[in-house]
Design an enzyme around this catalytic site. Structure first.
Site, PDB file in Angstrom:
ATOM      1  N   HIS A  98      16.496  48.290   8.088  1.00 56.94           N
ATOM      2  CA  HIS A  98      17.027  49.150   8.818  1.00 56.94           C
ATOM      3  C   HIS A  98      15.989  50.266   8.745  1.00 56.94           C
ATOM      4  CE1 HIS A  98      19.249  52.427  11.137  1.00 56.94           C
ATOM      5  NE2 HIS A  98      20.041  51.512  11.889  1.00 56.94           N
ATOM      6  N   GLN A 101      26.098  46.908   6.676  1.00 61.16           N
ATOM      7  CA  GLN A 101      26.636  45.435   7.642  1.00 61.16           C
ATOM      8  C   GLN A 101      27.372  44.777   6.656  1.00 61.16           C
ATOM      9  OE1 GLN A 101      26.303  45.781  10.827  1.00 61.16           O
ATOM     10  NE2 GLN A 101      24.792  47.293  11.061  1.00 61.16           N
ATOM     11  N   LYS A 114      31.540  51.945  10.719  1.00 58.44           N
ATOM     12  CA  LYS A 114      31.369  50.414  11.243  1.00 58.44           C
ATOM     13  C   LYS A 114      32.651  49.786  10.532  1.00 58.44           C
ATOM     14  CE  LYS A 114      26.319  50.999  10.867  1.00 58.44           C
ATOM     15  NZ  LYS A 114      25.873  50.948  12.281  1.00 58.44           N
ATOM     16  N   CYS A 150      16.773  49.934  15.317  1.00 61.16           N
ATOM     17  CA  CYS A 150      16.281  50.593  14.157  1.00 61.16           C
ATOM     18  C   CYS A 150      15.650  49.849  13.316  1.00 61.16           C
ATOM     19  CB  CYS A 150      17.320  51.613  13.678  1.00 61.16           C
ATOM     20  SG  CYS A 150      18.130  52.801  14.740  1.00 61.16           S
TER      21      CYS A 150
END
Lengths: 406, 145
Positions: A121, A201, A224, A361
């Site tokens: 990213h 993530q 997130k 991104c």
């Protein structure tokens, strides 16, 4: 895991978008928040809002206890040795920038190498580009296999004795690839480098154990993982953090201040200049409580099921290309032949389905995939197989719609 | 999806026609305006070249990558400004911008195909797709002056 019960804890999910029940599949961008997190924020502002670490008064003590209590929750969540290794930041981006700026600039010089991958990213890429530019170090990329995975042979070949920093995503936000952090860390350490892990993530979706991974730095974001925006975490091994200079200077982070010299507080506070993100940290603590009550292993298993089901349903749609490996985190990135992902996302939105479209991104990765943009559906603990059916049906409709209007 | 759904108002036939068969596609040799613009949030990009002679846009071409809305809007824009004076082109850009924002716009001028893009104003997330080419044109003409 009872998804029906879980969904009831997320008030936002119970609404219609464009006349259709909301199907929220943009969790890799940000997750929704359970009532317990919303209430923790509400309670803090209603009942004990106060600055931390200084007030002698009762509310100040309460706020400090809650803020530092959240730090202990984070420590336990990732199994760090000590709360001294847990620094609250604005998010993953800030955390990675802190490492690149403080550790990077102090430890890199010409001839040194920084190694990252093609799937990073921008937040785990540009800070290293900048660190390389400032110090004269070289930025190198570990190549990807055709399926978007990393071959350890390439890690062995790219990371050399000159490599000082290896920075890699735990889970790719585009491909869903789960990288072998433990093995990469071993190679990095053999060559005398440190490893920085972008866990944005992974932390929301699987059990993280920083001691088992043996990573030197690890960063993730609260929003997130059911927490509020504006709060994130930088984990660093104590011996490394101790030698590092603060990135921001000001209140809260100082020990003694004289006219021309100052000294810093001990860890972790020397890295938390200014009034910290008190409500955010408390909200993140509540999010961790929530996730742990359900169980990270249960969440991971649920998402695995969803991801495999989505792969099955979506790969049956003719003209749809899926990017990334079979074994992956809970997301599917794809394109429909002849239909731009923005157009896909607009048609899905008309069906109440929220997905992401764009370059995510990750422009160098888009180049590697030879696309300018993709669409992405990303799942979380409250998503269901029925929602994936709705996605698949809507994608079929999208194809027909554009086939028809052309 | 009924024929009068907002989606159908967005994806009008004429838009799809411009997307599929873009007008004035390519790069002008001997141009006097050469401008690249992209939309960093979504990756759409346009390369616009124009030949401005005696205050008129004698010729214009575009290259680019993007969604149906951004590419059809670029195609329509080139069609609309070709042969117009710089002032007229800039006026069209203002009208287009007003149209996208759902404002009242000057309807004395025949907008031709551009009118089909009106539906975009109902999709806030897509307005920047439609305006990319127009912003490139405005910037290019301002630089030229």
């Amino acid at each position: 895991m009872n998804t029906k019960e879980i969904r009831r804890l997320f008030p936002i999910l119970d609404q219609k978008v464009n006349g259709k029940p909301l199907v929220y599949l943009d969790n890799a961008a940000t997750s929704q928040k359970p009532l317990s997190v919303i209430e923790a924020l509400d309670r803090y502002y209603r009942e004990y809002n106060s600055n931390v670490h200084r007030g002698v008064h009762t509310l100040g003590t309460k706020a400090t206890d809650a803020y530092e209590g959240a730090r202990e929750k984070v420590r336990r969540f990732i199994n760090a040795k000590s709360t001294q290794e847990i620094i609250f930041t604005r998010g993953t981006t800030t955390a990675l920038n802190m490492v690149a700026t403080s550790y990077g600039r102090a430890n890199l010089q010409e001839g040194d190498e920084i190694v990252i991958t093609y799937m990073e990213h921008h937040s785990n890429l540009i800070p290293w580009q900048q660190a390389a530019k400032r110090t004269g170090a070289t930025l190198k990329y570990i190549p990807l296999q055709a399926d978007g995975t990393i071959d350890m042979k390439d890690v062995e070949a790219t990371v050399t004795e000159n490599t000082k920093i290896v920075a890699v995503a735990h889970v790719s936000n585009v491909l869903g690839t789960i990288n072998p952090i433990k093995e990469i860390a071993r190679v990095a350490h053999q060559r005398g480098a440190v490893i920085v892990v972008d866990a944005a993530q992974s932390a929301p979706h699987m059990k993280i154990d920083v001691q088992d991974l043996d990573c030197d730095f690890l960063a993730f974001s609260g929003h997130k993982m059911c927490g509020p925006t504006g709060i994130g975490v930088l984990y660093g091994k104590r011996e490394l953090l101790e030698k590092m200079e603060p990135v921001e200077f000001g209140g809260e982070m100082i020990d003694f201040v004289e006219l021309y010299e100052s000294t810093w507080k001990e860890l972790p506070w020397k890295f938390e200049g200014g009034t910290p993100i008190i409500a955010g940290a408390i909200g993140l603590g509540a999010a961790i409580d929530f996730l742990e009550e359900i169980g990270l292993d249960n969440i991971a298993a649920h998402e695995q099921e969803l991801a495999q089901y989505a792969l099955e349903r979506l790969s049956a749609i003719e003209g749809l290309t899926i990017y990334g490996p079979k074994h992956r985190g809970g997301l599917v990135t794809f394109n429909i032949e002849g239909v731009h992902p923005h157009d896909v996302a607009t048609v899905l939105d008309a069906e109440g389905i929220a997905v992401r479209a764009g370059h995510h991104c990750a422009q160098p990765l888009m180049k590697w995939l030879n696309v300018t943009a993709t669409a992405r559906a990303s799942f979380y603990l409250y998503n269901t197989k029925e929602e994936i059916d709705q996605l698949a049906d809507a994608l079929q409709k999208t194809k027909e719609y554009f086939g028809h209007v052309f | 999806m009924s024929s009068n759904s907002p989606l159908d108002m967005l994806y009008r036939q004429v838009i799809m026609d411009h997307y599929k068969n873009p007008r004035n596609r390519g790069v002008l040799e001997g141009n006097s305006v050469d401008i690249n613009m992209n939309n960093p949030t979504c990756g759409d990009r346009i390369h616009l070249t124009m030949k401005v002679e005696d205050g008129k846009i004698a010729d214009v071409k575009f290259e680019g990558e993007g969604c149906s809305i951004s590419m059809s809007s670029a195609s329509m824009m080139t069609q609309a400004i070709k042969g117009k004076t710089v002032e007229e082109a800039l006026k069209l850009a203002t009208i287009f911008s007003d149209m996208m924002q759902g404002k009242e716009y000057d309807d004395d001028i025949d907008l031709g195909d551009i009118e089909a893009l009106q539906g975009v104003s109902k999709f806030p997330a897509r307005i920047k797709c439609a305006t990319l080419a127009w912003k490139a044109m405005e910037k290019g003409l301002h630089q030229h002056h």
